[in-house]
Design a protein around this motif. Structure first.
Motif, PDB file in Angstrom:
ATOM      1  N   GLY A 189     -20.562  10.957 -30.786  1.00 32.24           N
ATOM      2  CA  GLY A 189     -21.308  12.348 -30.383  1.00 32.24           C
ATOM      3  C   GLY A 189     -21.180  13.327 -31.276  1.00 32.24           C
ATOM      4  O   GLY A 189     -20.301  13.910 -32.376  1.00 32.24           O
ATOM      5  N   THR A 190     -21.311  14.583 -30.597  1.00 37.22           N
ATOM      6  CA  THR A 190     -22.011  15.579 -30.987  1.00 37.22           C
ATOM      7  C   THR A 190     -20.482  16.760 -30.754  1.00 37.22           C
ATOM      8  O   THR A 190     -20.712  17.350 -29.555  1.00 37.22           O
ATOM      9  CB  THR A 190     -23.722  16.649 -30.933  1.00 37.22           C
ATOM     10  OG1 THR A 190     -24.692  15.980 -31.240  1.00 37.22           O
ATOM     11  CG2 THR A 190     -23.401  18.150 -31.677  1.00 37.22           C
ATOM     12  N   PRO A 191     -19.689  17.103 -31.421  1.00 32.46           N
ATOM     13  CA  PRO A 191     -18.702  17.965 -30.706  1.00 32.46           C
ATOM     14  C   PRO A 191     -18.748  19.314 -30.447  1.00 32.46           C
ATOM     15  O   PRO A 191     -18.108  19.042 -28.773  1.00 32.46           O
ATOM     16  CB  PRO A 191     -18.203  17.878 -32.323  1.00 32.46           C
ATOM     17  CG  PRO A 191     -18.609  17.196 -33.348  1.00 32.46           C
ATOM     18  CD  PRO A 191     -19.799  17.107 -32.537  1.00 32.46           C
ATOM     19  N   PRO A 196     -13.574  16.336 -22.746  1.00 26.42           N
ATOM     20  CA  PRO A 196     -12.304  16.148 -23.214  1.00 26.42           C
ATOM     21  C   PRO A 196     -11.669  14.565 -23.608  1.00 26.42           C
ATOM     22  O   PRO A 196     -10.857  14.053 -24.398  1.00 26.42           O
ATOM     23  CB  PRO A 196     -11.390  16.452 -22.298  1.00 26.42           C
ATOM     24  CG  PRO A 196     -12.180  17.986 -21.591  1.00 26.42           C
ATOM     25  CD  PRO A 196     -14.241  17.061 -21.639  1.00 26.42           C
ATOM     26  N   GLU A 197     -12.274  13.721 -22.451  1.00 25.60           N
ATOM     27  CA  GLU A 197     -11.818  12.652 -22.535  1.00 25.60           C
ATOM     28  C   GLU A 197     -12.468  11.708 -23.309  1.00 25.60           C
ATOM     29  O   GLU A 197     -11.300  10.856 -24.402  1.00 25.60           O
ATOM     30  CB  GLU A 197     -12.038  11.296 -21.364  1.00 25.60           C
ATOM     31  CG  GLU A 197     -13.875  11.469 -20.770  1.00 25.60           C
ATOM     32  CD  GLU A 197     -14.113  12.978 -19.779  1.00 25.60           C
ATOM     33  OE1 GLU A 197     -15.461  12.519 -19.185  1.00 25.60           O
ATOM     34  OE2 GLU A 197     -13.775  14.281 -20.043  1.00 25.60           O
ATOM     35  N   ILE A 198     -13.489  12.441 -24.320  1.00 21.97           N
ATOM     36  CA  ILE A 198     -14.176  11.438 -26.031  1.00 21.97           C
ATOM     37  C   ILE A 198     -13.301  11.976 -26.875  1.00 21.97           C
ATOM     38  O   ILE A 198     -12.624  11.049 -27.466  1.00 21.97           O
ATOM     39  CB  ILE A 198     -15.819  12.042 -26.165  1.00 21.97           C
ATOM     40  CG1 ILE A 198     -15.920  11.357 -24.996  1.00 21.97           C
ATOM     41  CG2 ILE A 198     -15.583  11.441 -27.208  1.00 21.97           C
ATOM     42  CD1 ILE A 198     -17.762  11.557 -25.221  1.00 21.97           C
ATOM     43  N   VAL A 199     -12.245  13.668 -26.960  1.00 23.32           N
ATOM     44  CA  VAL A 199     -11.726  14.255 -28.038  1.00 23.32           C
ATOM     45  C   VAL A 199     -10.763  13.523 -27.251  1.00 23.32           C
ATOM     46  O   VAL A 199      -9.936  13.107 -28.973  1.00 23.32           O
ATOM     47  CB  VAL A 199     -11.799  15.588 -28.016  1.00 23.32           C
ATOM     48  CG1 VAL A 199     -10.898  16.495 -28.476  1.00 23.32           C
ATOM     49  CG2 VAL A 199     -13.367  15.933 -27.923  1.00 23.32           C
ATOM     50  N   GLN A 233     -13.079  21.178 -36.145  1.00 27.23           N
ATOM     51  CA  GLN A 233     -11.301  21.235 -35.181  1.00 27.23           C
ATOM     52  C   GLN A 233     -10.773  22.302 -34.089  1.00 27.23           C
ATOM     53  O   GLN A 233     -10.910  22.444 -32.475  1.00 27.23           O
ATOM     54  CB  GLN A 233     -10.038  21.286 -36.446  1.00 27.23           C
ATOM     55  CG  GLN A 233      -9.812  20.514 -36.978  1.00 27.23           C
ATOM     56  CD  GLN A 233     -11.139  19.972 -38.374  1.00 27.23           C
ATOM     57  OE1 GLN A 233     -11.626  21.250 -38.563  1.00 27.23           O
ATOM     58  NE2 GLN A 233     -11.524  18.859 -38.835  1.00 27.23           N
ATOM     59  N   GLU A 234     -11.714  22.932 -34.263  1.00 26.15           N
ATOM     60  CA  GLU A 234     -11.824  24.395 -33.022  1.00 26.15           C
ATOM     61  C   GLU A 234     -12.073  24.214 -32.416  1.00 26.15           C
ATOM     62  O   GLU A 234     -11.502  24.918 -30.831  1.00 26.15           O
ATOM     63  CB  GLU A 234     -12.122  25.542 -34.169  1.00 26.15           C
ATOM     64  CG  GLU A 234     -11.404  27.154 -33.373  1.00 26.15           C
ATOM     65  CD  GLU A 234     -12.117  28.460 -34.006  1.00 26.15           C
ATOM     66  OE1 GLU A 234     -12.794  29.934 -33.226  1.00 26.15           O
ATOM     67  OE2 GLU A 234     -11.845  28.473 -35.250  1.00 26.15           O
ATOM     68  N   THR A 235     -13.715  23.907 -32.325  1.00 25.69           N
ATOM     69  CA  THR A 235     -14.009  23.632 -31.525  1.00 25.69           C
ATOM     70  C   THR A 235     -13.625  21.966 -30.564  1.00 25.69           C
ATOM     71  O   THR A 235     -13.381  22.883 -29.271  1.00 25.69           O
ATOM     72  CB  THR A 235     -15.627  22.708 -32.040  1.00 25.69           C
ATOM     73  OG1 THR A 235     -16.402  23.674 -32.430  1.00 25.69           O
ATOM     74  CG2 THR A 235     -16.883  22.456 -30.608  1.00 25.69           C
ATOM     75  N   LEU A 236     -13.036  21.215 -31.303  1.00 25.90           N
ATOM     76  CA  LEU A 236     -12.650  20.616 -30.539  1.00 25.90           C
ATOM     77  C   LEU A 236     -11.183  20.501 -29.710  1.00 25.90           C
ATOM     78  O   LEU A 236     -11.136  20.020 -28.349  1.00 25.90           O
ATOM     79  CB  LEU A 236     -12.366  18.561 -30.998  1.00 25.90           C
ATOM     80  CG  LEU A 236     -13.563  17.998 -31.813  1.00 25.90           C
ATOM     81  CD1 LEU A 236     -13.096  17.451 -32.712  1.00 25.90           C
ATOM     82  CD2 LEU A 236     -14.212  18.014 -30.944  1.00 25.90           C
TER      83      LEU A 236
END
Length: 488
Positions: A189-191, A196-199, A233-236
């Motif tokens: 997916g697109t960040p 959250p469960e994907i991350v 990284q900051e987005t996630l």
């Protein structure tokens, strides 16, 4: 067993024919990492469709292209769905390199591009579009299908030239059927829009789509992205921490019901997140215009400014990965042109200057990104060329050595040939000399016999021995001389 049977069925129903035999392929509509979409017209009916060419992965070890299983899954899901808010699959073709999906033509452009062209947007209008998205997702979720890639560019309009355009959900490349009791994990997916469960690489379900709808609604009402950081990284990190707020600068004109709708979707714990049915029953969706405070209901509906939404779409369309350069430049130019038409005569000189400065900075950023990419490609090409030159020089050196060896061998053969000619000459002279001597001896012997009158005695024997021995001597002398010469 059911999945295996389904895959087998899909393989059988892909038409192993040239799509060009049945459709006239036209202009390019868009492209992705391993797919390109072109407009096409069916020859037999004259109807227009969209042809999605998906590049097949040629081997398991390769990373270029889409693996067969993923293509079959997308086709299987599209064949199961039939809903006004979901794109329709018409046919499937396959050739050596591509699988071609013939899809319903959705020509109205992206929803956000359409709304960005408006001067303002009421919450009632926003709600009508969110409601259509929810209807499409509700249909999918009743079939236990999760889209997993809900984002603005996958929310299209069938025809934008009507008062309330019809929404179509597209691109089911990441969609999955969620099976009860089967754990499914993946990172895709697109960040900016993933849950959250994907991350966190946790079990996934239909709830991931609801998080994405919350992000889409937030952006639609404000023009700002709730979790977008300066880096991926900051987005996630913002997503896993659910770090967002309703900044007064962006949400001063937004109703509390709308904010409540977003809050209940952007919930980290999946069990507490709104389901699709609960979202459809939320007061902001069902109120049909009663979203304002009582004292506001007698006035005109609050209009949400779309300036920031225009800026958001401009920024998104300016992102240009190497494999999508042409499409993004085209879309970028179209957005700039639409902005100029909408804002003409409505902005002050300072506002126009600020907009122009932003566009220049964006173009500079794009140029720098592309320049870095081309520099890297140039270095790679230069290295490969250097290797080729080195190999060429090695081959030239070997060729020179081989030529010298051939010349030396030729010279050696020439010397041997000259020696043989010389020996032949010597042999011929010796043969003539011995022949002359033999003839002389024969004459002597004959005269000796005539004088002695002895034809059967010692003279005859001497004559016979001389006749037998001289040829043998001649032959032996010649052979030894030749061998002696060759040894020299």
């Amino acid at each position: 067993m059911v999945q295996a049977s389904m895959r087998s069925s899909n393989m059988e129903t892909f038409k192993q024919q040239k799509v060009e035999d049945f459709y006239d392929i036209g202009e390019e509509l868009g492209s992705g990492q391993f797919a390109i979409v072109k407009k096409c017209r069916e020859k037999s009916t004259g109807l227009e469709y969209a042809a999605k060419f998906i590049k097949k992965r040629q081997s398991r070890a390769s990373r270029r292209g889409v693996c067969r299983e993923e293509i079959e899954r997308e086709v299987s899901i599209l064949r199961q769905v039939l809903h006004p808010n979901i794109i329709t699959l018409h046919d499937v073709y396959e050739n050596r390199t591509d699988v071609v999906l013939i899809l319903e033509l959705v020509s109205g452009g992206e929803l956000f591009d359409f709304l960005a062209q408006k001067e303002s947007l009421s919450e009632e209008e926003a709600t009508s579009f969110i409601k259509q998205i929810l209807d499409g997702v509700n249909y999918l979720h009743t079939k236990k299908i999760a889209h997993f890639d809900l984002k603005p560019e996958n929310i299209m309009l069938l025809d934008k030239n009507i008062p309330i355009p019809h929404i179509k959900l597209i691109d089911f490349g990441l969609a999955h059927e969620i099976e009860d009791g089967v754990e499914f994990k993946n990172i895709f997916g697109t960040p900016e829009f993933v849950a959250p469960e994907i991350v966190n690489y946790e079990p996934l379900g239909l709830e991931a789509d609801m998080w994405s709808i919350g992000v889409i609604t937030y952006i639609l009402l404000s023009g700002a992205s709730p979790f977008l950081g300066d880096t991926k990284q900051e987005t996630l990190a913002n997503i896993t921490a659910v770090s967002y707020d309703f900044d007064e600068e962006f949400f001063s004109q937004t109703s509390e019901l709308a904010k409540d709708f977003i809050r209940k979707l952007l919930v980290k714990e999946t069990r507490k997140r709104l389901t699709i049915q609960e979202a459809l029953r939320h007061p902001w969706i069902t109120s049909e215009g009663e979203v304002r405070a009582p004292e506001q209901r007698k006035t005109q509906p609050t209009q949400l400014k779309t300036k920031r939404l225009r800026e958001y779409t401009l920024k998104c369309h300016s992102s240009m990965p190497p494999n999508n350069t042409y499409v993004n430049f085209e879309r970028f130019a179209q957005v700039v042109e639409d902005m100029a038409q909408v804002d003409q005569g409505c902005r002050a000189l300072v506002g126009a200057r600020d907009t122009l400065q932003d566009d220049v900075e964006t173009l500079v950023s794009i140029f720098n990104e592309k320049e870095a990419w081309y520099r890297e490609e140039n270095e790679s090409a230069r290295h490969n060329l250097s290797q080729l030159r080195y190999e060429f020089r090695k081959l030239e050196s070997l060729k020179k050595l081989l030529r010298e060896d051939i010349q030396a061998t030729g010279a050696s053969f020439g010397g041997v040939a000259r020696k043989l000619d010389h020996l032949h000459t010597q042999f011929e002279a010796l043969r003539q000399e011995l022949s002359a001597d033999l003839q002389w001896m024969q004459e002597v012997m004959i005269s000796f016999q005539l004088e002695s009158g002895d034809t059967d005695g010692l003279g005859a024997m001497f004559h016979q021995d001389a006749s037998d021995s001289l040829p043998e001597l001649l032959s032996r002398s010649h052979t030894e001389e030749v061998l002696a010469s060759l040894k020299l």
